[in-house]
Design an enzyme around this catalytic site. Sequence first.
Site, PDB file in Angstrom:
ATOM      1  N   LYS A  22      44.431 106.283 -47.988  1.00 53.21           N
ATOM      2  CA  LYS A  22      45.302 106.063 -49.162  1.00 53.21           C
ATOM      3  C   LYS A  22      44.647 105.093 -50.155  1.00 53.21           C
ATOM      4  O   LYS A  22      44.650 105.342 -51.351  1.00 53.21           O
ATOM      5  CB  LYS A  22      46.665 105.468 -48.742  1.00 53.21           C
ATOM      6  CG  LYS A  22      47.440 106.298 -47.743  1.00 53.21           C
ATOM      7  CD  LYS A  22      48.823 105.710 -47.492  1.00 53.21           C
ATOM      8  CE  LYS A  22      48.801 104.317 -46.888  1.00 53.21           C
ATOM      9  NZ  LYS A  22      48.347 104.268 -45.489  1.00 53.21           N
ATOM     10  N   ARG A 168      39.228  93.019 -42.481  1.00 54.36           N
ATOM     11  CA  ARG A 168      40.596  92.501 -42.568  1.00 54.36           C
ATOM     12  C   ARG A 168      41.083  92.057 -41.198  1.00 54.36           C
ATOM     13  O   ARG A 168      40.771  92.694 -40.202  1.00 54.36           O
ATOM     14  CB  ARG A 168      41.509  93.597 -43.111  1.00 54.36           C
ATOM     15  CG  ARG A 168      41.660  93.534 -44.607  1.00 54.36           C
ATOM     16  CD  ARG A 168      42.294  94.762 -45.167  1.00 54.36           C
ATOM     17  NE  ARG A 168      43.433  95.229 -44.379  1.00 54.36           N
ATOM     18  CZ  ARG A 168      44.121  96.327 -44.667  1.00 54.36           C
ATOM     19  NH1 ARG A 168      43.787  97.064 -45.702  1.00 54.36           N
ATOM     20  NH2 ARG A 168      45.137  96.691 -43.933  1.00 54.36           N
ATOM     21  N   ARG A 179      49.759  98.956 -35.518  1.00 50.16           N
ATOM     22  CA  ARG A 179      50.073  99.524 -36.844  1.00 50.16           C
ATOM     23  C   ARG A 179      50.378 101.013 -36.734  1.00 50.16           C
ATOM     24  O   ARG A 179      51.266 101.520 -37.418  1.00 50.16           O
ATOM     25  CB  ARG A 179      48.919  99.265 -37.813  1.00 50.16           C
ATOM     26  CG  ARG A 179      48.899  97.814 -38.268  1.00 50.16           C
ATOM     27  CD  ARG A 179      47.562  97.419 -38.835  1.00 50.16           C
ATOM     28  NE  ARG A 179      47.178  98.187 -39.989  1.00 50.16           N
ATOM     29  CZ  ARG A 179      45.927  98.275 -40.434  1.00 50.16           C
ATOM     30  NH1 ARG A 179      44.956  97.656 -39.804  1.00 50.16           N
ATOM     31  NH2 ARG A 179      45.663  98.982 -41.502  1.00 50.16           N
TER      32      ARG A 179
HETATM   33  P1  ADP Z   1      47.204 100.343 -44.129  1.00 50.71           P
HETATM   34  O1  ADP Z   1      47.885 101.435 -44.902  1.00 50.71           O
HETATM   35  O2  ADP Z   1      45.793 100.684 -43.781  1.00 50.71           O
HETATM   36  O3  ADP Z   1      48.014  99.863 -42.957  1.00 50.71           O
HETATM   37  P2  ADP Z   1      47.998  98.305 -46.055  1.00 50.71           P
HETATM   38  O4  ADP Z   1      47.124  97.362 -46.789  1.00 50.71           O
HETATM   39  O5  ADP Z   1      48.763  99.315 -46.841  1.00 50.71           O
HETATM   40  O6  ADP Z   1      47.045  99.038 -45.018  1.00 50.71           O
HETATM   41  O7  ADP Z   1      49.063  97.485 -45.166  1.00 50.71           O
HETATM   42  C1  ADP Z   1      48.691  96.389 -44.367  1.00 50.71           C
HETATM   43  C2  ADP Z   1      49.936  95.701 -43.807  1.00 50.71           C
HETATM   44  O8  ADP Z   1      50.736  95.188 -44.878  1.00 50.71           O
HETATM   45  C3  ADP Z   1      50.893  96.555 -43.000  1.00 50.71           C
HETATM   46  O9  ADP Z   1      50.484  96.694 -41.642  1.00 50.71           O
HETATM   47  C4  ADP Z   1      52.199  95.762 -43.131  1.00 50.71           C
HETATM   48  O10 ADP Z   1      52.202  94.621 -42.298  1.00 50.71           O
HETATM   49  C5  ADP Z   1      52.126  95.275 -44.568  1.00 50.71           C
HETATM   50  N1  ADP Z   1      52.756  96.233 -45.524  1.00 50.71           N
HETATM   51  C6  ADP Z   1      52.116  96.924 -46.513  1.00 50.71           C
HETATM   52  N2  ADP Z   1      52.981  97.713 -47.178  1.00 50.71           N
HETATM   53  C7  ADP Z   1      54.204  97.523 -46.599  1.00 50.71           C
HETATM   54  C8  ADP Z   1      55.489  98.082 -46.816  1.00 50.71           C
HETATM   55  N3  ADP Z   1      55.713  99.000 -47.775  1.00 50.71           N
HETATM   56  N4  ADP Z   1      56.508  97.661 -46.022  1.00 50.71           N
HETATM   57  C9  ADP Z   1      56.308  96.743 -45.057  1.00 50.71           C
HETATM   58  N5  ADP Z   1      55.119  96.192 -44.781  1.00 50.71           N
HETATM   59  C10 ADP Z   1      54.058  96.573 -45.538  1.00 50.71           C
END
Ligand code: ADP
Length: 225
Positions: A22, A168, A179
């Site tokens: 994404k 990260r 996750r």
């Molecule tokens: P990925 O899609 O690879 O997990 P992201 O950077 O989108 O990476 O998300 C990293 C972390 O940020 C998630 O595991 C969660 O803890 C938090 N997070 C991101 N977006 C949301 C969301 N929409 N709702 C709740 N937590 C979120």
Amino acid sequence: MRQAGDEVPRAVILFGPPGSGKGTQAHLLKEALRAPHISTGDMLRERIASGDALGVQVRELMQAGRLVPDEVVNQLVEDRIGSGDCAGGFILDGYPRTIQQAVELDGKLKRRGFAPVVIHLKVDYNKIIARIAGRRQCPVCGTLYSLSSNPPRRPDLCDEDGAVLAVRDDDREAVIRERLEAYDRQTRPLLEYFAATGNPFHELDGSEGSPQEILSRIAGALRLG
Ligand code: ADP
């Protein structure tokens, strides 16, 4: 970001498990569409960097591979999509991730006159774990690299600004599994929700092909010229 003959600005929702690409696709689409890329993960990491009380709470949840409370991310998105640069449409990456977030988002989009379109990137779980383990990110500009498919020109250094690339905190294997579990439990059920809304929904193969090839599939689904 408008389709020919279509006057309604679109909210492109990039949906898929962690590591489905994404973020990479959002960076490419942002250039292709000249529309802002809204990543709740990046916004939350900025919050952590600010060091305030909320940032500390967010950090603990993220490092455990758990989701941040809906109210926190809903508010971040509400503030962001209200800004002027989003008026012509935008790309959402990592949001919505729960039914509650999706319901809230639908209301916001309706009120503000945006048409949602969901792009679901389907990727096999084994591939995801390998991908995330090889992922590196520039701490300065956010550019993503993959040691296997998209390495930086100079080892460990960002092509854009030369900063030393980082892993990260939540990209370590034990956390990746958490996750993926959070995705299965809280996020995957959104697929049924999206189907029930009847909004445009495109499911694409995010496993095979280069990032550019996957981008072309997305562009085809969005009918970009
Ligand atoms: P990925 O899609 O690879 O997990 P992201 O950077 O989108 O990476 O998300 C990293 C972390 O940020 C998630 O595991 C969660 O803890 C938090 N997070 C991101 N977006 C949301 C969301 N929409 N709702 C709740 N937590 C979120």
